[in-house]
Design a protein around this motif. Structure first.
Motif, short mmCIF file in Angstrom:
data_model
loop_
_atom_site.label_atom_id
_atom_site.label_comp_id
_atom_site.label_asym_id
_atom_site.label_seq_id
_atom_site.Cartn_x
_atom_site.Cartn_y
_atom_site.Cartn_z
N PHE A 243 0.81 -1.23 0.00
CA PHE A 243 0.00 0.00 0.00
C PHE A 243 0.84 1.27 0.00
O PHE A 243 0.49 2.26 -0.60
N GLY A 244 1.94 1.23 0.76
CA GLY A 244 2.64 2.48 0.98
C GLY A 244 4.11 2.44 0.61
O GLY A 244 4.71 1.37 0.46
N ALA A 245 4.66 3.63 0.46
CA ALA A 245 6.11 3.78 0.29
C ALA A 245 6.60 4.54 1.51
O ALA A 245 5.98 5.53 1.92
N TYR A 307 11.24 6.45 13.67
CA TYR A 307 12.10 5.71 12.75
C TYR A 307 12.79 4.56 13.48
O TYR A 307 13.34 4.76 14.56
N LEU A 308 12.71 3.37 12.89
CA LEU A 308 13.39 2.23 13.51
C LEU A 308 14.59 1.85 12.64
O LEU A 308 14.43 1.37 11.52
N PRO A 309 15.79 2.10 13.18
CA PRO A 309 16.98 2.08 12.33
C PRO A 309 17.34 0.72 11.75
O PRO A 309 18.04 0.66 10.75
N GLY A 369 4.46 -2.86 13.58
CA GLY A 369 4.11 -1.72 12.74
C GLY A 369 3.00 -2.10 11.77
O GLY A 369 2.43 -3.20 11.85
N ASP A 370 2.70 -1.20 10.86
CA ASP A 370 1.70 -1.38 9.80
C ASP A 370 0.33 -1.83 10.31
O ASP A 370 -0.01 -3.02 10.27
N PHE A 371 -0.43 -0.85 10.73
CA PHE A 371 -1.77 -1.14 11.25
C PHE A 371 -2.86 -0.90 10.20
O PHE A 371 -4.00 -0.63 10.51
N1 LIG Z 1 8.94 3.33 11.14
C1 LIG Z 1 9.72 2.69 10.29
N2 LIG Z 1 11.06 2.70 10.45
C2 LIG Z 1 11.86 2.04 9.58
N3 LIG Z 1 11.41 1.34 8.51
C3 LIG Z 1 10.08 1.30 8.30
C4 LIG Z 1 9.17 1.97 9.17
N4 LIG Z 1 7.92 1.75 8.72
C5 LIG Z 1 8.04 0.98 7.63
N5 LIG Z 1 9.33 0.71 7.36
C6 LIG Z 1 9.84 -0.10 6.23
O1 LIG Z 1 8.94 0.01 5.15
C7 LIG Z 1 8.39 -1.29 4.82
C8 LIG Z 1 6.94 -1.13 4.35
O2 LIG Z 1 6.15 -0.51 5.38
P1 LIG Z 1 4.66 -0.93 5.67
O3 LIG Z 1 4.62 -2.39 5.97
O4 LIG Z 1 4.09 -0.04 6.70
O5 LIG Z 1 4.00 -0.65 4.25
P2 LIG Z 1 2.69 -1.29 3.64
O6 LIG Z 1 2.55 -0.75 2.28
O7 LIG Z 1 1.55 -1.09 4.57
O8 LIG Z 1 3.08 -2.83 3.59
P3 LIG Z 1 2.12 -4.09 3.41
O9 LIG Z 1 2.44 -4.63 2.05
O10 LIG Z 1 2.56 -5.01 4.52
O11 LIG Z 1 0.73 -3.64 3.59
C9 LIG Z 1 8.55 -2.11 6.10
O12 LIG Z 1 8.62 -3.49 5.85
C10 LIG Z 1 9.87 -1.58 6.63
O13 LIG Z 1 10.96 -2.21 5.99
#
Ligand SMILES: Nc1ncnc2c1ncn2[C@@H]1O[C@H](COP(=O)(O)OP(=O)(O)OP(=O)(O)O)[C@@H](O)[C@H]1O
Length: 639
Positions: A243-245, A307-309, A369-371
């Motif tokens: 969904f997201g970048a 940010y999670l490093p 993460g990712d709610f």
């Molecule tokens: N707060 C953060 N700090 C560091 N890296 C992050 C953070 N949030 C997301 N990421 C990186 O970005 C990637 C994608 O984030 P996220 O899972 O929120 O996106 P998404 O589009 O919702 O993914 P999904 O396909 O699971 O729905 C994560 O797997 C992680 O590697």
């Protein structure tokens, strides 16, 4: 080499357009007699006195440009600014260390000083409420001019990594500043900075002329008011999900690092999903849940997160696989987060390694993460990620499901880290690419964990990867069990005889065939109650070694016992840090007939291709090494 006395050098920002025959406007400023004490001129013998600007088109007369080292100003601790604790730049020769004689520059425009940020002294540029503002550009990223604003240029984050930092004042030549690299934790550096900030200088002639005071406050009427909002510099692309970048940002004034998630395609996203994710994240505050910094619903929406490093669990595991103890910590911390969510009647619904982020590796700290799919209340939607979704979710449409779905998914994550999770892609070779998996997948998962070596972690996993959601252990129970493993010195212990017997008594039929029970009684640990029963007994490594050596002496001739000892030692010690993947052997029986789970609604109306036995992968009931260990226990097992 690091020069401990050096603070920064300021170069002409426009010298690349000029050569040794001509002076750029910025170079002319740097060479002013006012700067005589600070100006270093590698290319020329001495700074020139007050040069007259040359017309730009005079360059046309130059045939060849020379390689050219421009002059620069050096700012040193030993050549400090005096009592005011900052070098000042501006138009007024009496008030400024760095004189910029331009009508568009304020009399005191900006300052170079130190500020304590995150516990460290960082070199900063402060705009002194100048009339037209200041711009600092880090590798071509920066934003609009700001007044009364601070930019970190040394000591932290991007400031230490930027290839080029430019100072831009509108209507005036710009300058390149090169901060000296220092170890900000070194006592010498700290002492130098504290002297710089506090001790009145006795050697600096300028001090007599400098008017101490705050930032200029007047703003000329008619001047365009520069912006005041925070400046966030994009630093790196962190990840791209479905969904997201996600991009890593650095706040130039506070040094705070954040991750900003935006739709992959800003013109095509589900507004409601983003609103839901933002609303959910606003509710949570937990040490093992990624914190929301700020969010807006857009368009397009933006979610600013801490940010999670170390990135996500999958990436980190790929770089350096988590060992047994680390798996226990991951389990404990994620169960803690799930307990918190589930108490709030909220399910995450997409637990997988990519959605679990690593804040630090040593000591290990992870956060959920990712709610985007999380929900409070009744759950019906088939959602999540195929190889981590719980069976009752896949069976969606038939009935609602509960937060227990997260427990299955977390079990999958840990089984994967522990090396006892089947590879979905390899097993099904794209067969479920566009559909949800069937029972053969769930059987495989259960079998893999049941056939993995016995130890504290796999015992807990067996209480999570249970087909019936009501029989699964709860987050609170898992957390408690994992806490014991994390806190116990012999974390890698196998269950004792007593816990083994207790587990047998507490067996349920939800997981597998009854006739496998005596082969592998822990296979039948069904729900939370049996996990609790097991946990009433300590999982201590010394008991394993006793058991193993007993087994060894009783069966000293037998190869099985030798394997038992080896296996028990393997399970016990940090010397062999990783769990072994389950060895498959061809003579094993299969669970293809799915007895014992037939009443479970999962198997009504779901993709039926899995029921063809010929297609069901051959999965061992139990490998020989495990059988040998169990045999050693078996002698004292109640019948
Ligand atoms: N707060 C953060 N700090 C560091 N890296 C992050 C953070 N949030 C997301 N990421 C990186 O970005 C990637 C994608 O984030 P996220 O899972 O929120 O996106 P998404 O589009 O919702 O993914 P999904 O396909 O699971 O729905 C994560 O797997 C992680 O590697």
């Amino acid at each position: 080499m690091e020069d401990p006395d050096l603070i920064a050098r300021i170069y002409p920002g426009d010298s690349s357009n000029y050569d040794s025959n001509w002076l750029s406007p910025a170079e002319q400023i740097i060479r002013l007699a006012h700067h005589r004490e600070r100006c270093i001129s590698p290319g020329r013998s001495i700074p020139l006195p007050e040069p007259t600007p040359l017309p730009r088109n005079a360059r046309a007369a130059t045939e060849e440009r020379d390689a050219y080292d421009p002059p620069y100003l050096e700012f040193r601790f030993s050549n400090g600014p005096g009592a005011q604790g900052r070098f000042v730049a501006g138009r007024d020769a009496n008030q400024c260390h760095f004189l910029i004689p331009s009508p568009v520059v304020s009399s005191r425009h900006f300052a170079l000083t130190f500020k304590k940020i995150g516990g460290y002294y960082c070199l900063v540029i402060q705009d002194l409420n100048s009339t037209h503002g200041t711009r600092i550009i880090y590798d071509s990223e920066g934003g609009e001019p700001r007044r009364g604003f601070d930019w970190i240029i040394g000591g932290l984050g991007i400031a230490t990594k930027a290839r080029e930092i430019l100072i831009k004042l509108s209507g005036c030549p710009h300058f390149r500043i090169v901060p000296a690299q220092h170890d900000v934790t070194s006592p010498d550096y700290i002492a130098n900075v504290e002297r710089f900030l506090e001790k009145p200088a006795v050697t600096d002639d300028l001090v007599q002329n400098i008017h101490l005071g705050g930032r200029d406050t007047e703003l000329n009427t008619g001047a365009q008011t520069p912006l005041h909002e925070a400046i966030q510099i994009p630093y790196a692309h962190l990840g791209m999900g479905g969904f997201g970048a996600v991009t890593h940002y650095w706040n130039v004034s506070t040094g705070e690092e954040t991750a900003c998630k935006r739709p992959r395609d800003p013109n095509n996203y589900d507004e409601q999903d983003w609103r839901n994710e933002i609303a959910m994240m606003k509710k949570f505050s937990h040490p093992h849940i990624v914190s929301l910094v700020q969010a807006n619903n857009g368009p397009p929406p933006e979610i600013w997160l801490e940010y999670l490093p170390c990135g996500n669990l999958n990436d980190e595991h790929g770089k350096s696989p988590f060992d047994y103890d680390e798996c226990c910590v991951v389990l404990y911390q994620s169960a803690d987060a799930l307990e918190y969510l589930h108490k709030a009647a909220t399910a995450h619904r997409d637990i997988k390694p990519e959605n679990m982020l690593v804040a630090a590796r040593d000591p290990l700290k992870i956060k959920l993460g990712d709610f985007g799919l999380s929900k409070e209340g009744t759950l019906r939607t088939q959602c999540g990620t195929a190889d981590h979704a719980a069976p009752e979710v896949v069976n969606g449409g038939h009935a609602s499901y509960t937060t227990a779905a997260d427990i299955w998914s977390l079990g999958c994550v840990l089984a994967r880290l522990a090396g006892c999770f089947p590879d979905f892609g390899t097993v099904f070779r794209g067969r479920y690419r566009n559909s949800w998996p069937g029972a053969e997948w769930y059987n495989l998962v259960v079998d893999s964990v049941n056939n993995a070596g016995l130890n504290g972690l796999t015992c807990i996993l067996r209480s999570m990867l249970v087909l019936g959601p009501d029989e699964r252990a709860t987050a609170a129970e898992i957390k408690e069990a994992a806490r014991r493993l994390v806190e116990s010195p012999g974390r890698a212990a196998t269950p004792t005889q007593a816990s083994y017997a207790a587990a047998s008594q507490a067996s349920s039929t939800t997981s597998r065939l009854d006739n496998t029970f005596w082969m592998d009684p822990l296979n039948s640990i069904g729900g939370g109650s049996s996990l609790q029963t097991m946990l009433r007994h300590d999982l201590k490594s010394d008991e394993i070694s006793t058991t193993a050596s007993k087994a060894s002496s009783r069966n000293s001739e037998s190869q099985g016992a030798a394997i038992a000892v080896e296996n028990a030692q393997y399970e016990r010690g940090p010397a062999v840090p990783r769990l072994m993947p389950v060895p498959h052997h061809p003579a094993s029986a299969t669970y293809g007939e799915m007895a014992g789970v037939a009443n479970y609604p999962l198997f009504e109306g779901v993709d039926q291709e899995f029921v063809k036995d010929s297609e069901v992968p051959q999965v061992p009931l139990s490998d020989s090494r495990l059988a040998a260990v169990l045999q050693a226990f078996d002698e004292e097992r109640p019948t």
